[in-house]
Design an enzyme around this catalytic site. Structure first.
Site, short mmCIF file in Angstrom:
data_model
loop_
_atom_site.label_atom_id
_atom_site.label_comp_id
_atom_site.label_asym_id
_atom_site.label_seq_id
_atom_site.Cartn_x
_atom_site.Cartn_y
_atom_site.Cartn_z
N ASN A 9 0.86 -1.18 0.00
CA ASN A 9 0.00 0.00 0.00
C ASN A 9 0.90 1.23 0.00
O ASN A 9 1.50 1.56 1.02
CB ASN A 9 -0.89 -0.04 1.26
CG ASN A 9 -1.72 1.22 1.40
OD1 ASN A 9 -1.86 2.00 0.46
ND2 ASN A 9 -2.27 1.42 2.59
N TRP A 10 0.96 1.90 -1.14
CA TRP A 10 1.86 3.06 -1.25
C TRP A 10 1.28 4.31 -0.60
O TRP A 10 1.94 5.33 -0.51
CB TRP A 10 2.19 3.34 -2.73
CG TRP A 10 3.06 2.30 -3.37
CD1 TRP A 10 3.59 1.19 -2.78
CD2 TRP A 10 3.52 2.28 -4.73
NE1 TRP A 10 4.34 0.47 -3.69
CE2 TRP A 10 4.30 1.13 -4.90
CE3 TRP A 10 3.31 3.13 -5.83
CZ2 TRP A 10 4.91 0.79 -6.10
CZ3 TRP A 10 3.92 2.79 -7.04
CH2 TRP A 10 4.70 1.63 -7.17
N LYS A 11 0.03 4.25 -0.20
CA LYS A 11 -0.65 5.38 0.45
C LYS A 11 -0.50 6.63 -0.40
O LYS A 11 -0.51 6.55 -1.63
CB LYS A 11 -0.12 5.59 1.87
CG LYS A 11 -0.07 4.30 2.69
CD LYS A 11 0.10 4.55 4.17
CE LYS A 11 0.36 3.25 4.89
NZ LYS A 11 0.11 3.30 6.31
N HIS A 94 -9.51 0.51 5.06
CA HIS A 94 -8.22 0.77 5.72
C HIS A 94 -8.45 1.69 6.91
O HIS A 94 -9.27 2.61 6.84
CB HIS A 94 -7.24 1.40 4.71
CG HIS A 94 -5.83 1.41 5.23
ND1 HIS A 94 -5.40 2.35 6.15
CD2 HIS A 94 -4.78 0.59 4.99
CE1 HIS A 94 -4.13 2.09 6.43
NE2 HIS A 94 -3.72 1.03 5.75
N GLU A 96 -6.86 4.11 8.03
CA GLU A 96 -6.66 5.55 7.76
C GLU A 96 -7.90 6.13 7.10
O GLU A 96 -8.25 7.29 7.32
CB GLU A 96 -5.40 5.75 6.90
CG GLU A 96 -4.14 5.52 7.73
CD GLU A 96 -2.92 5.06 6.96
OE1 GLU A 96 -2.90 5.19 5.73
OE2 GLU A 96 -1.98 4.56 7.60
N GLU A 166 -5.32 -5.62 10.54
CA GLU A 166 -4.36 -4.54 10.74
C GLU A 166 -4.66 -3.81 12.05
O GLU A 166 -5.47 -2.86 12.07
CB GLU A 166 -4.46 -3.54 9.59
CG GLU A 166 -4.14 -4.11 8.23
CD GLU A 166 -3.55 -3.04 7.32
OE1 GLU A 166 -2.45 -3.24 6.81
OE2 GLU A 166 -4.18 -1.98 7.16
N GLY A 172 2.10 2.00 10.82
CA GLY A 172 2.95 3.17 10.65
C GLY A 172 3.59 3.63 11.95
O GLY A 172 4.13 4.73 12.04
N SER A 212 3.40 -2.40 10.38
CA SER A 212 4.86 -2.30 10.57
C SER A 212 5.61 -3.59 10.25
O SER A 212 6.57 -3.94 10.94
CB SER A 212 5.18 -1.82 11.99
OG SER A 212 4.60 -0.56 12.22
N GLY A 233 2.77 -1.29 4.32
CA GLY A 233 2.73 0.14 4.03
C GLY A 233 4.13 0.68 3.78
O GLY A 233 4.69 0.55 2.69
N GLY A 234 4.71 1.28 4.80
CA GLY A 234 6.01 1.96 4.68
C GLY A 234 7.07 1.15 3.95
O GLY A 234 7.76 1.66 3.04
#
Ligand code: PEP
Length: 249
Positions: A9-11, A94, A96, A166, A172, A212, A233-234
């Protein structure tokens, strides 16, 4: 056999140029054929990324989609828009989106219905806050998130559903759920899918973990028996880290 899946997920990251060079780096890796790899770039790059990956075995997902066909929903994107770019997978729910864009179980039910009706596969995210976990309410919280959304679907829809667990406190933050915590929640989810549908169906569903995940912890998490991969993610923004995570699954 359940499918192993690693989704990145590049957000809201990367210019077109940055995404193209990240893609080029990813294409240089020889990923194992038995792992399903999915990349989820920002909306503006869905077409571009999908075109570049056309001849590869890396698939593309949107990070969200609206439940309406079209209309006065400024800033939103519809299922037909995604499909017109050749994209047939969407992340939904998600944390977020739930936290910053007020997505609720009720609006997510509409999105799930729309995606399934439009033949879009979903990576449906569920997760609890730290306060839920600390008060021992985490299993009940996840159960309710599922009951109000994907559990309202008939069994045949589950061919198009991937569940991503998640925990919000691990996204994150650098804080990872322990392999034991991940396994017990994945098993819980599989058991309630079994109760609501059947054991055969539950055993066929990919349940992936996000929060993470890094090269250093991926193997311990992915080796748990009910963990079928990860939503990253990151670490999906660095090709070497992403490749190491794919290879650890
Ligand atoms: C995510 O965005 O779904 C996620 C798990 O992020 P991170 O890996 O950065 O915690």
């Amino acid at each position: 056999m359940r499918q192993k899946i690693i989704a990145g997920n590049w957000k809201m990251n990367n210019s077109n140029t940055e995404s193209l060079s990240l893609l080029q780096e990813l294409l240089n890796f020889n990923f194992p054929k038995d792992i399903r790899i999915i990349i989820s770039p920002p909306y503006t790059q869905l077409g571009l990324v999908n075109e570049k990956l056309e001849k590869s075995n890396i698939e593309v997902a949107s990070q969200n989609m609206h439940f309406a066909d079209n209309g006065a929903y400024t800033g939103e994107i519809s299922s037909s828009m995604i499909k017109s770019l050749g994209v047939f997978i969407s992340i939904l729910g998600h944390s977020e989106r739930r936290t910053y864009f007020n997505e609720t179980d009720e609006s997510l039910k509409e999105k799930v219905d729309k995606a399934i009706n439009e033949n879009i596969e979903i990576i449906f995210c569920v997760g609890e806050k730290l306060s839920d976990r600390n008060s021992g309410n985490h299993f009940e919280h996840i159960k309710i998130q599922l009951e109000k959304t994907v559990f309202l679907q008939p069994a045949e829809s589950w061919k198009k559903i991937i569940i991503a667990y998640e925990p919000i406190w691990a996204i994150g933050t650098g804080e990872t759920a322990s392999p034991k915590q991940v396994q017990e929640m994945h098993l819980f989810i599989r058991n309630i899918i079994s109760e609501n549908y059947s054991k055969t169906l539950a055993d066929s569903i990919s349940i992936i973990y996000g929060g993470s995940v890094k090269p250093s912890n991926a193997n311990d998490i992915f080796s748990q028996s009910d963990v079928d991969g990860g939503l990253i993610g990151g670490a999906s923004l660095k090709s070497k880290d992403f490749a190491a995570i794919v290879n650890a699954s």
